[in-house]
Design a protein around this motif. Structure first.
Motif, short mmCIF file in Angstrom:
data_model
loop_
_atom_site.label_atom_id
_atom_site.label_comp_id
_atom_site.label_asym_id
_atom_site.label_seq_id
_atom_site.Cartn_x
_atom_site.Cartn_y
_atom_site.Cartn_z
N PHE A 241 10.76 -24.32 25.62
CA PHE A 241 11.86 -24.93 26.27
C PHE A 241 11.87 -25.11 27.90
CE2 PHE A 241 13.76 -22.00 22.61
CZ PHE A 241 14.45 -22.99 22.08
N CYS A 242 11.15 -24.22 28.37
CA CYS A 242 11.01 -24.44 29.83
C CYS A 242 9.94 -25.61 30.23
CB CYS A 242 10.56 -23.41 30.59
SG CYS A 242 9.22 -22.71 30.01
N SER A 243 9.21 -26.41 29.36
CA SER A 243 8.17 -27.19 29.64
C SER A 243 8.65 -28.83 30.21
CB SER A 243 7.43 -27.48 28.25
OG SER A 243 8.12 -28.30 27.21
N ASP A 244 9.61 -29.52 29.58
CA ASP A 244 10.09 -30.77 30.05
C ASP A 244 11.62 -30.87 30.26
OD1 ASP A 244 7.61 -32.33 30.14
OD2 ASP A 244 7.48 -31.77 27.83
N VAL A 245 11.98 -30.49 31.74
CA VAL A 245 13.26 -30.39 32.00
C VAL A 245 13.72 -31.50 32.82
CG1 VAL A 245 14.95 -28.77 32.90
CG2 VAL A 245 12.87 -27.94 31.83
N LEU A 250 17.96 -29.00 35.75
CA LEU A 250 17.51 -27.99 37.00
C LEU A 250 18.53 -27.98 37.99
CD1 LEU A 250 13.89 -29.67 37.78
CD2 LEU A 250 14.53 -27.70 36.50
N ALA A 251 19.42 -29.02 38.10
CA ALA A 251 20.40 -28.97 39.08
C ALA A 251 21.55 -27.83 38.58
CB ALA A 251 21.20 -30.15 39.10
N TYR A 265 6.25 -25.74 35.78
CA TYR A 265 5.65 -25.43 34.48
C TYR A 265 4.01 -25.41 34.41
CZ TYR A 265 5.05 -25.30 29.32
OH TYR A 265 4.72 -24.84 27.96
N ARG A 266 3.68 -26.59 35.27
CA ARG A 266 2.23 -26.31 35.34
C ARG A 266 2.07 -27.04 36.84
NH1 ARG A 266 2.49 -23.79 31.74
NH2 ARG A 266 1.17 -24.07 29.85
N TRP A 267 1.06 -26.53 37.51
CA TRP A 267 1.06 -26.68 38.96
C TRP A 267 -0.51 -26.53 39.48
CZ3 TRP A 267 -0.81 -22.45 41.16
CH2 TRP A 267 -0.70 -21.15 40.64
N ILE A 268 -0.86 -27.34 40.73
CA ILE A 268 -2.22 -27.27 40.99
C ILE A 268 -2.29 -26.97 42.41
CG2 ILE A 268 -4.33 -28.51 41.57
CD1 ILE A 268 -3.80 -30.14 38.89
#
Length: 393
Positions: A241-245, A250-251, A265-268
């Motif tokens: 659910f939280c992967s592609d928003v 988000l607002a 969700y994924r970061w570097i």
């Protein structure tokens, strides 16, 4: 808030008790303003702002500091929490779900505090430091107003009629497991998998906070306590659910300063050796020398590391749990401790998943569920397994 000196303004009619240093409003539209309140303490969005509050203002000395305490009814507190934790434009079902968990959480903290027998011992030796941060840290008040507890920013954040509707329509509703109020935690983004309570705080398991995917398609969750599985999970982008928003969702969920984060969700995060060594020294207060390796020793059910070995040229030490790890490895806090370590030519690259501890409700995942037509009871049953919604007043 606490500071050597508190600056405040009273708006409307108040009566004061000089002996108690307490100001009590005499009308429903009276409020007070505190100047230069720090929000997001130690996080990447930390800043100061003026905030206004309904209810009583009490000033109390605590060592060299003065505390500003707000005494307020629970339901009025919740109206602010919902608007402070999320945008007031969030969907009604998400607002209802958040009203129930925020009410459950604050009442559980008050009950726990009244019956607590003392702190659970934490570990602090030359070889290992295991520490966590929870409500028991507070002595002079029930809960704080920042991310350590729940964001509570008074009437500073605009609350629409829909927020009040969410409070009224769930009035007195809480999550229960058996005869126990649920310790209903939440974070911004679980990263696709739920964490269990004991890997973030005291070593106590709650049967309603269990490992699961942030999805309802029946897909199994890999055992992310296994290093190889955690690596594949974090380096991939499994559907959740939280992967592609999209930005419109988000607002609904995030205030403007929260949206300064591009992807959670994924970061570097990249560090050269000198930079990471200096950050760890500053944040831990320990001189490891040159950082030579970061070795995950134990992960929770979402892949979040709760024991990490830091290998330096002068010292090697194990650190935990998740928030202490996030604190030591960033000048603010890493988004989460669900990360994989890659050695680069000049240092380290951390591949991470999620934002926050990942226990309980995932705010972004719940927002997506609300947009897809799930009602607040379905949202709560997804994140709090076998918990029951009950009206207690």
């Amino acid at each position: 808030m606490s500071a050597p000196e508190i600056q405040y303004e009273l708006h409307g009619s108040f009566e004061s008790d000089a002996e108690e240093a307490e100001f009590r409003p005499l009308s429903s539209d009276s409020y007070f303003t505190l100047k230069d309140v720090t929000i997001g303490v130690d996080f990447h969005w930390q800043r100061k702002e003026n905030q206004s509050f309904l209810g009583k203002l009490k000033l109390k000395k605590s060592g060299d500091l003065t505390l500003a305490l707000n005494i307020v009814p629970v339901e009025d507190y919740l109206t602010s929490v919902i608007s402070s934790e999320m945008s007031a434009d969030a969907s009604l079902e998400l607002l209802k779900a958040h009203a129930v968990i925020s009410r459950s959480w604050v009442l559980a903290q008050i009950c726990h505090k009244a019956s607590a027998s003392g702190h659970v011992d934490m570990l602090d030796t030359p070889e290992e430091r295991v520490k966590w941060y929870d409500h028991d840290d507070h002595v002079d008040f029930d809960v704080c107003a920042d991310d350590h507890c729940q964001r509570y920013q008074g009437i500073t954040r605009a609350s629409r009629a829909q927020v009040r509707s969410a409070i009224l329509s769930t009035w007195g509703e809480v999550l229960m497991h058996g005869d126990e109020l649920c310790d209903a935690r939440f974070s911004k983004c679980c990263g696709g998998a739920f964490e269990e309570f004991q890997y973030c705080w005291e070593p106590r398991r709650h049967d309603y906070l269990v490992a699961a995917r942030d999805a309802v398609d029946g897909a199994p969750l890999p055992d992310l306590t296994v290093e190889a599985n955690a690596r594949e999970w974090i380096l991939g982008r499994p559907d959740a659910f939280c992967s592609d928003v999209d930005e419109s969702i988000l607002a609904q969920v995030l205030n403007n300063y929260d949206r300064e984060t591009v992807d959670f969700y994924r970061w570097i995060v990249d560090y050269d050796v000198d930079e990471l060594s200096e950050i760890v020294r500053e944040r831990s207060g320990i001189d490891f020398g040159e950082i030579r390796d970061l070795v995950p020793l134990a992960r929770g059910t979402s892949g979040r590391i709760y024991r990490l070995k830091i290998v330096g040229s002068k010292r090697t030490m194990i650190v935990g749990k998740e928030l202490e790890i996030r604190k030591w490895l960033s000048r603010s806090h890493l988004y989460s401790s669900a990360f994989m370590v890659e050695r680069t030519l000049h240092g380290f690259r951390l591949h991470g998943a999620g934002w926050g501890h990942g226990v309980g409700l995932c705010q972004i995942g719940a927002a997506v569920m609300g947009e897809r037509g799930f009602n607040y009871r379905q949202i709560l049953s997804h994140y709090f397994k076998d918990a029951e919604i009950r009206s207690i007043y």
